[in-house]
Design a protein around this motif. Structure first.
Motif, PDB file in Angstrom:
ATOM      1  N   LYS A 399       0.829  -1.208   0.000  1.00 45.20           N
ATOM      2  CA  LYS A 399       0.000   0.000   0.000  1.00 45.20           C
ATOM      3  C   LYS A 399       0.866   1.263   0.000  1.00 45.20           C
ATOM      4  CE  LYS A 399      -4.036  -2.018   0.219  1.00 45.20           C
ATOM      5  NZ  LYS A 399      -5.039  -1.875  -0.856  1.00 45.20           N
ATOM      6  N   ASN A 420      -3.559   9.346   3.418  1.00 43.13           N
ATOM      7  CA  ASN A 420      -2.811   8.287   4.085  1.00 43.13           C
ATOM      8  C   ASN A 420      -3.705   7.459   5.006  1.00 43.13           C
ATOM      9  OD1 ASN A 420      -0.270   6.981   4.717  1.00 43.13           O
ATOM     10  ND2 ASN A 420      -0.440   7.923   6.735  1.00 43.13           N
ATOM     11  N   ILE A 421      -4.646   8.102   5.683  1.00 49.57           N
ATOM     12  CA  ILE A 421      -5.492   7.382   6.639  1.00 49.57           C
ATOM     13  C   ILE A 421      -6.375   6.357   5.912  1.00 49.57           C
ATOM     14  CG2 ILE A 421      -7.281   9.177   6.567  1.00 49.57           C
ATOM     15  CD1 ILE A 421      -7.774   8.563   9.555  1.00 49.57           C
ATOM     16  N   ASP A 422      -6.846   6.707   4.705  1.00 44.90           N
ATOM     17  CA  ASP A 422      -7.663   5.764   3.941  1.00 44.90           C
ATOM     18  C   ASP A 422      -6.842   4.567   3.478  1.00 44.90           C
ATOM     19  OD1 ASP A 422      -9.777   7.517   4.252  1.00 44.90           O
ATOM     20  OD2 ASP A 422      -9.348   8.576   2.373  1.00 44.90           O
ATOM     21  N   MET A 424      -4.112   3.341   4.920  1.00 42.88           N
ATOM     22  CA  MET A 424      -3.769   2.500   6.070  1.00 42.88           C
ATOM     23  C   MET A 424      -4.981   1.697   6.545  1.00 42.88           C
ATOM     24  SD  MET A 424      -0.576   2.668   6.840  1.00 42.88           S
ATOM     25  CE  MET A 424      -0.314   2.632   5.074  1.00 42.88           C
ATOM     26  N   LYS A 425      -6.163   2.294   6.452  1.00 43.13           N
ATOM     27  CA  LYS A 425      -7.372   1.550   6.829  1.00 43.13           C
ATOM     28  C   LYS A 425      -7.576   0.352   5.906  1.00 43.13           C
ATOM     29  CE  LYS A 425     -10.153   5.121   9.090  1.00 43.13           C
ATOM     30  NZ  LYS A 425     -11.370   5.976   8.970  1.00 43.13           N
ATOM     31  N   SER A 426      -7.369   0.573   4.603  1.00 38.11           N
ATOM     32  CA  SER A 426      -7.533  -0.532   3.655  1.00 38.11           C
ATOM     33  C   SER A 426      -6.480  -1.615   3.894  1.00 38.11           C
ATOM     34  CB  SER A 426      -7.434  -0.009   2.222  1.00 38.11           C
ATOM     35  OG  SER A 426      -6.150   0.543   1.974  1.00 38.11           O
ATOM     36  N   ILE A 428      -5.065  -2.351   6.821  1.00 40.03           N
ATOM     37  CA  ILE A 428      -5.448  -3.063   8.046  1.00 40.03           C
ATOM     38  C   ILE A 428      -6.609  -4.017   7.759  1.00 40.03           C
ATOM     39  CG2 ILE A 428      -6.436  -2.768  10.351  1.00 40.03           C
ATOM     40  CD1 ILE A 428      -4.848  -0.118  10.501  1.00 40.03           C
ATOM     41  N   GLU A 429      -7.555  -3.566   6.950  1.00 39.86           N
ATOM     42  CA  GLU A 429      -8.689  -4.429   6.603  1.00 39.86           C
ATOM     43  C   GLU A 429      -8.233  -5.647   5.817  1.00 39.86           C
ATOM     44  OE1 GLU A 429     -11.359  -1.948   4.523  1.00 39.86           O
ATOM     45  OE2 GLU A 429     -12.068  -0.872   6.309  1.00 39.86           O
ATOM     46  N   SER A 430      -7.259  -5.447   4.904  1.00 43.33           N
ATOM     47  CA  SER A 430      -6.761  -6.594   4.131  1.00 43.33           C
ATOM     48  C   SER A 430      -6.044  -7.600   5.027  1.00 43.33           C
ATOM     49  CB  SER A 430      -5.818  -6.107   3.030  1.00 43.33           C
ATOM     50  OG  SER A 430      -4.669  -5.510   3.586  1.00 43.33           O
ATOM     51  N   ASP A 432      -6.594  -8.013   8.322  1.00 41.75           N
ATOM     52  CA  ASP A 432      -7.613  -8.659   9.159  1.00 41.75           C
ATOM     53  C   ASP A 432      -8.470  -9.620   8.352  1.00 41.75           C
ATOM     54  OD1 ASP A 432      -6.681  -7.221  11.271  1.00 41.75           O
ATOM     55  OD2 ASP A 432      -8.180  -5.619  11.101  1.00 41.75           O
TER      56      ASP A 432
END
Length: 492
Positions: A399, A420-422, A424-426, A428-430, A432
């Motif tokens: 990412k 950047n926050i979007d 990093m969220k994606s 983390i979701e990948s 998890d």
């Protein structure tokens, strides 16, 4: 106020009571002068209690806890049993001297025992350490030294013991060896070219690659014996039939001098050594790639295995690299240029080792500095994720690489990148999502089993209900028959 001193030895906890503190007035110089003399120091400090460790493992656990500033249950029980008890609502008439301020603050938080750690307490502990074997009775000479040696070895071994698959020292040694091999192979290959060119000078212009040149030199040996029969062998080595024919034609009209058989043997052996080194270099590179994917997968996915390994090597370790701010990581490897610029008040360097990344080369001359700053920022994030994340994943590095690509497009075409926050969220979701897949499969199987069990229970209930109804019907019919018979008898 009485002063107790806690001493953590290699064999157990010792609690000492310091007498005559008011007379000394807590004069550090007076204590320092009396420490060396046991007669004077023994009058001031007396042993109050001693609690030996149960085993070597217990000693290691206590030592680890003290080094981290934590009070164990054994130490708490020892202090509560030996120190004077304090009544509720009253101030204690004593204080506890400790060597570690963190340990003292933790003792005070848990037990409310006032603790102090200053130069005076440290001097008292120095004297206790110097004469400790005299205070403990029935202590054989050499026992304390053995305990210190054993505890020191076990403590160091426990500190060094970590995941062997994430030893960054192996990456540091591998990248050093890789750089050394590149220099050595280059110099040796040039020596092969120069040496064999005395015999076959035309071969240098035909074969440019050093490794191929060494293979051809070993295969050809004597140019006078090269003929059309060797065409297939040369084609396998060079990979091009036209080039193999060119070598054969050049050998026929070569201007080089003849070499003796012993000279040709030495050239052949040296060419074989160069080929072996080149093959070992390829294996070492594969080993480095594998180790980087284990140690720093996100950094390797972002900037590449070789550049990432050079960053770790220059910083000293992955932990040191993770501690570096992005501004330091940006100029890592350009320290000489930085200090020269500071000394001459010139322009500071824009990049160091990260210049070898393909992103810096793809950026325009105007945007190289911006790209280096942005890339250093992402490398700093990736190194910290690799250092402190227990899971081995490349999701964050991929990412972050996408973000750098988007930033390049932004500089060239003006396309706005994602936040950047979007990203990093994606990421983390990948991560998890990959973990939840097997769990979801297991849950799905459990749900199916539970559904089948429920169906079976419902069927059993239906069957039980039907049987009960049949029994009731049978009982009802029997009752009706009995009443009818009674009525018939009464009529008679």
């Amino acid at each position: 106020m009485a002063l107790y001193v806690l001493y953590e030895s290699a064999s157990g906890y010792g609690l000492f009571l310091a007498h005559g503190i008011d007379e000394i007035g807590q004069n550090t110089e007076a204590v320092r002068s009396s420490v060396d003399d046991l007669n004077r120091f023994g009058k001031v400090v007396k042993l109050a209690a001693f609690s030996p460790y149960e085993s070597a493992l217990d000693a290691l656990n206590q030592c680890n806890a003290v080094s981290e500033g934590q009070m164990t249950d054994e130490l708490r029980n020892f202090l509560e049993l030996t120190l004077p008890k304090v009544k509720e609502g009253k101030k204690p008439k004593f204080s506890l001297g400790v060597a570690e301020p963190k340990l003292g603050s933790h003792i005070y938080e848990v037990t409310k025992i006032p603790c102090q750690s200053n130069e005076f307490v440290l001097e008292l502990l120095r004297g206790v350490r110097l004469h400790f074997d005299r205070f403990i009775e029935n202590l054989k000479p050499g026992d304390l030294e053995k305990a210190q040696l054993g505890l020191g070895h076990s403590y160091s071994r426990a500190k060094v013991k970590f995941n062997v698959n994430r030893v960054d020292n192996m990456v540091i040694q591998a990248i050093f060896l890789l750089d050394t091999l590149d220099k050595d192979i280059n110099s040796f290959a040039m020596r092969v070219r120069e040496w064999y060119s005395w015999h076959f000078p035309e071969l240098v212009k035909i074969v440019n690659d050093n490794y191929l040149y060494a293979k051809v030199a070993k295969y050809v040996e004597d140019k006078s014996q090269l003929s059309e029969d060797n065409l297939s062998g040369l084609t396998d080595i060079v990979g091009d039939e036209d080039k193999a024919k060119e070598i054969i034609e050049a050998a026929k009209a070569s201007m080089g001098q003849d070499l003796s058989p012993i000279d040709l043997i030495n050239v052949k052996q040296f060419a074989q050594r160069v080929m072996d080194l080149a093959e070992y270099r390829k294996k070492l590179y594969d080993y480095l790639v594998a180790k980087m994917n284990d140690i720093a997968p996100n950094l390797a996915a972002l900037i590449g295995e070789v550049v990432g390994a050079r960053l770790i090597s220059h910083a000293g370790s992955l932990t040191n690299l993770a501690k570096c701010p992005s501004s330091t990581l940006q100029i890592l490897g350009a320290e000489k240029a930085l200090f020269r610029a500071l000394k001459t008040r010139g322009n500071t360097p824009k990049y160091g080792l990260i210049f070898h990344s393909s992103f810096i080369g793809r950026a325009s001359a105007r945007n190289k500095g911006r790209m280096a700053r942005y890339l250093a920022n992402k490398c700093s994030i990736a190194s910290r994720i690799d250092c402190f994340l227990e899971k081995n994943t490349t999701a964050f590095g991929e990412k972050l690489r996408q973000q750098v690509e988007e930033r390049l497009d932004f500089y060239d075409k003006g396309v706005a990148p994602r936040k950047n926050i979007d990203v990093m969220k994606s990421a983390i979701e990948s991560v998890d999502g990959k973990e939840d897949e097997p769990a979801a499969a297991v849950n799905g199987e459990e749900n199916e089993e539970s559904k089948t069990e429920k169906k079976k229970k419902k069927e059993k209930r239906k069957l039980d209900g039907e049987e009960e109804q049949e029994k009731n019907d049978v009982n009802g019919s029997n009752v009706e028959d009995g009443t009818a018979k009674k009525e018939e008898k009464e009529e008679e």
